[in-house]
Design a protein around this motif. Structure first.
Motif, PDB file in Angstrom:
ATOM      1  N   VAL A  86      11.875   8.340  -1.927  1.00 63.16           N
ATOM      2  CA  VAL A  86      12.501   8.555  -0.626  1.00 63.16           C
ATOM      3  C   VAL A  86      11.570   9.363   0.275  1.00 63.16           C
ATOM      4  CG1 VAL A  86      14.447   9.634   0.566  1.00 63.16           C
ATOM      5  CG2 VAL A  86      14.831   8.377  -1.567  1.00 63.16           C
ATOM      6  N   GLY A  87      11.422   8.877   1.506  1.00 67.34           N
ATOM      7  CA  GLY A  87      10.600   9.557   2.505  1.00 67.34           C
ATOM      8  C   GLY A  87       9.173   9.044   2.614  1.00 67.34           C
ATOM      9  N   VAL A  88       8.711   8.276   1.629  1.00 69.91           N
ATOM     10  CA  VAL A  88       7.346   7.747   1.651  1.00 69.91           C
ATOM     11  C   VAL A  88       7.310   6.511   2.544  1.00 69.91           C
ATOM     12  CG1 VAL A  88       5.592   6.580   0.238  1.00 69.91           C
ATOM     13  CG2 VAL A  88       6.734   8.629  -0.616  1.00 69.91           C
ATOM     14  N   ARG A  89       6.264   6.419   3.354  1.00 63.26           N
ATOM     15  CA  ARG A  89       6.065   5.232   4.177  1.00 63.26           C
ATOM     16  C   ARG A  89       5.062   4.325   3.475  1.00 63.26           C
ATOM     17  NH1 ARG A  89       4.769   5.020  10.627  1.00 63.26           N
ATOM     18  NH2 ARG A  89       5.336   2.840  10.863  1.00 63.26           N
ATOM     19  N   VAL A  90       5.440   3.077   3.308  1.00 61.77           N
ATOM     20  CA  VAL A  90       4.568   2.111   2.646  1.00 61.77           C
ATOM     21  C   VAL A  90       3.937   1.201   3.693  1.00 61.77           C
ATOM     22  CG1 VAL A  90       5.911   2.178   0.513  1.00 61.77           C
ATOM     23  CG2 VAL A  90       6.394   0.420   2.217  1.00 61.77           C
TER      24      VAL A  90
ATOM     25  N   THR B 143      -2.234  -2.929   7.923  1.00 64.62           N
ATOM     26  CA  THR B 143      -1.380  -2.011   7.192  1.00 64.62           C
ATOM     27  C   THR B 143      -0.470  -1.332   8.190  1.00 64.62           C
ATOM     28  OG1 THR B 143      -3.140  -1.612   5.616  1.00 64.62           O
ATOM     29  CG2 THR B 143      -1.370   0.000   5.679  1.00 64.62           C
ATOM     30  N   SER B 144       0.793  -1.213   7.856  1.00 68.81           N
ATOM     31  CA  SER B 144       1.729  -0.525   8.734  1.00 68.81           C
ATOM     32  C   SER B 144       1.356   0.939   8.820  1.00 68.81           C
ATOM     33  CB  SER B 144       3.147  -0.674   8.205  1.00 68.81           C
ATOM     34  OG  SER B 144       3.485  -2.040   8.151  1.00 68.81           O
ATOM     35  N   GLU B 145       1.487   1.488  10.005  1.00 72.31           N
ATOM     36  CA  GLU B 145       1.119   2.895  10.218  1.00 72.31           C
ATOM     37  C   GLU B 145       2.207   3.825   9.773  1.00 72.31           C
ATOM     38  OE1 GLU B 145       0.240   3.082  14.325  1.00 72.31           O
ATOM     39  OE2 GLU B 145      -1.347   1.641  14.176  1.00 72.31           O
TER      40      GLU B 145
ATOM     41  N   VAL C 182       0.861  -1.181   0.000  1.00 71.24           N
ATOM     42  CA  VAL C 182       0.000   0.000   0.000  1.00 71.24           C
ATOM     43  C   VAL C 182       0.896   1.229   0.000  1.00 71.24           C
ATOM     44  CG1 VAL C 182      -1.852   1.223   1.178  1.00 71.24           C
ATOM     45  CG2 VAL C 182      -1.751  -1.277   1.286  1.00 71.24           C
ATOM     46  N   VAL C 183       0.750   2.054  -1.035  1.00 75.27           N
ATOM     47  CA  VAL C 183       1.566   3.260  -1.181  1.00 75.27           C
ATOM     48  C   VAL C 183       0.641   4.459  -1.144  1.00 75.27           C
ATOM     49  CG1 VAL C 183       3.240   4.493  -2.605  1.00 75.27           C
ATOM     50  CG2 VAL C 183       3.164   1.986  -2.662  1.00 75.27           C
ATOM     51  N   GLY C 184       0.951   5.430  -0.287  1.00 73.77           N
ATOM     52  CA  GLY C 184       0.141   6.641  -0.205  1.00 73.77           C
ATOM     53  C   GLY C 184      -1.102   6.435   0.634  1.00 73.77           C
ATOM     54  N   GLY C 185      -2.064   7.334   0.433  1.00 74.09           N
ATOM     55  CA  GLY C 185      -3.295   7.261   1.188  1.00 74.09           C
ATOM     56  C   GLY C 185      -3.310   8.152   2.412  1.00 74.09           C
ATOM     57  N   GLU C 186      -2.179   8.794   2.738  1.00 76.17           N
ATOM     58  CA  GLU C 186      -2.148   9.703   3.870  1.00 76.17           C
ATOM     59  C   GLU C 186      -2.841  11.008   3.499  1.00 76.17           C
ATOM     60  OE1 GLU C 186       1.076   8.571   2.770  1.00 76.17           O
ATOM     61  OE2 GLU C 186       0.920   6.813   4.041  1.00 76.17           O
ATOM     62  N   ALA C 187      -3.337  11.695   4.483  1.00 80.63           N
ATOM     63  CA  ALA C 187      -3.977  13.009   4.317  1.00 80.63           C
ATOM     64  C   ALA C 187      -5.128  12.955   3.316  1.00 80.63           C
ATOM     65  CB  ALA C 187      -2.940  14.063   3.901  1.00 80.63           C
ATOM     66  N   GLY C 188      -5.867  11.856   3.349  1.00 82.83           N
ATOM     67  CA  GLY C 188      -7.048  11.758   2.490  1.00 82.83           C
ATOM     68  C   GLY C 188      -6.764  11.432   1.045  1.00 82.83           C
TER      69      GLY C 188
END
Length: 137
Positions: A114-118, A135-137, A13-19
Motif C-alpha cells: 500500500v502506498g507504492v506507485r508502480v 514508465t508511469s511517473e 516496474v516497482v520501486g526505483g524512486e530516490a535512487g
C-alpha cells in the motif's frame, strides 16, 4: 485522459524512486473485456504479473492457485493488497481503476505494498491513451 491499455505484454516496474533499485517483472496486459474475463482462469502458474484494466474487483472461481491481488488507483498507486484462495469473490474497491494479479507471495518479494506507485512499460500492443511505452511517473 485516463489510461487505456490494449491486450499485450510489458514490464511492471516497482520501486526505483530516490535512487533505489527498481524491480522489473514480466507483465501481461488484459485490456479487452475478453482478456479480463479470462484472466488467470485455468492456469497452474504465472511468470510475472497480469494487469487487468479497467477493473476494481476480481474473483478466483475456477482458479487452480491462490493469487496476490493489488488494487491500483488512477495514478497506479497501490491502495490495497490481498491474497485470495481459489473460489473467492473480492470486494470492489471504490477508488480502484486497475488490478494486478500474481502468484501468491510474489508481490511481497517485489515490494508491492500500500502506498507504492508502480510503473508499466508497454512492449507489445500498447496504450490507446496516455504515454505509450513510458514508465508511469
Amino acid at each position: 485522459m485516463g489510461r487505456r491499455w490494449r491486450d499485450g505484454v510489458g514490464q511492471l516496474v516497482v520501486g526505483g524512486e530516490a535512487g533505489g533499485r527498481a524491480v522489473r517483472v514480466p507483465l501481461e496486459i488484459a485490456g479487452s473485456y475478453r482478456a479480463r474475463t479470462q484472466g488467470l482462469l485455468g492456469r497452474d502458474s504465472l511468470d510475472g504479473a497480469m494487469l487487468l484494466s479497467p477493473a476494481n474487483s476480481v474473483h478466483t472461481f475456477r482458479m487452480r492457485m491462490p493469487i496476490d491481488v493489488a488494487y491500483l488507483d488512477r495514478r497506479l498507486v497501490v491502495i490495497a493488497v490481498r491474497t485470495m484462495r481459489p473460489g473467492r469473490l473480492g470486494l470492489p474497491r471504490a477508488r480502484s481503476r486497475h488490478v494486478l494479479e500474481a502468484e501468491a507471495g510474489a508481490m511481497a518479494g517485489w515490494g508491492v505494498r500500500v502506498g507504492v506507485r508502480v510503473g508499466v512499460e508497454v512492449t507489445g500492443a500498447g496504450e490507446t491513451h496516455g504515454e505509450a511505452g513510458a514508465t508511469s511517473e
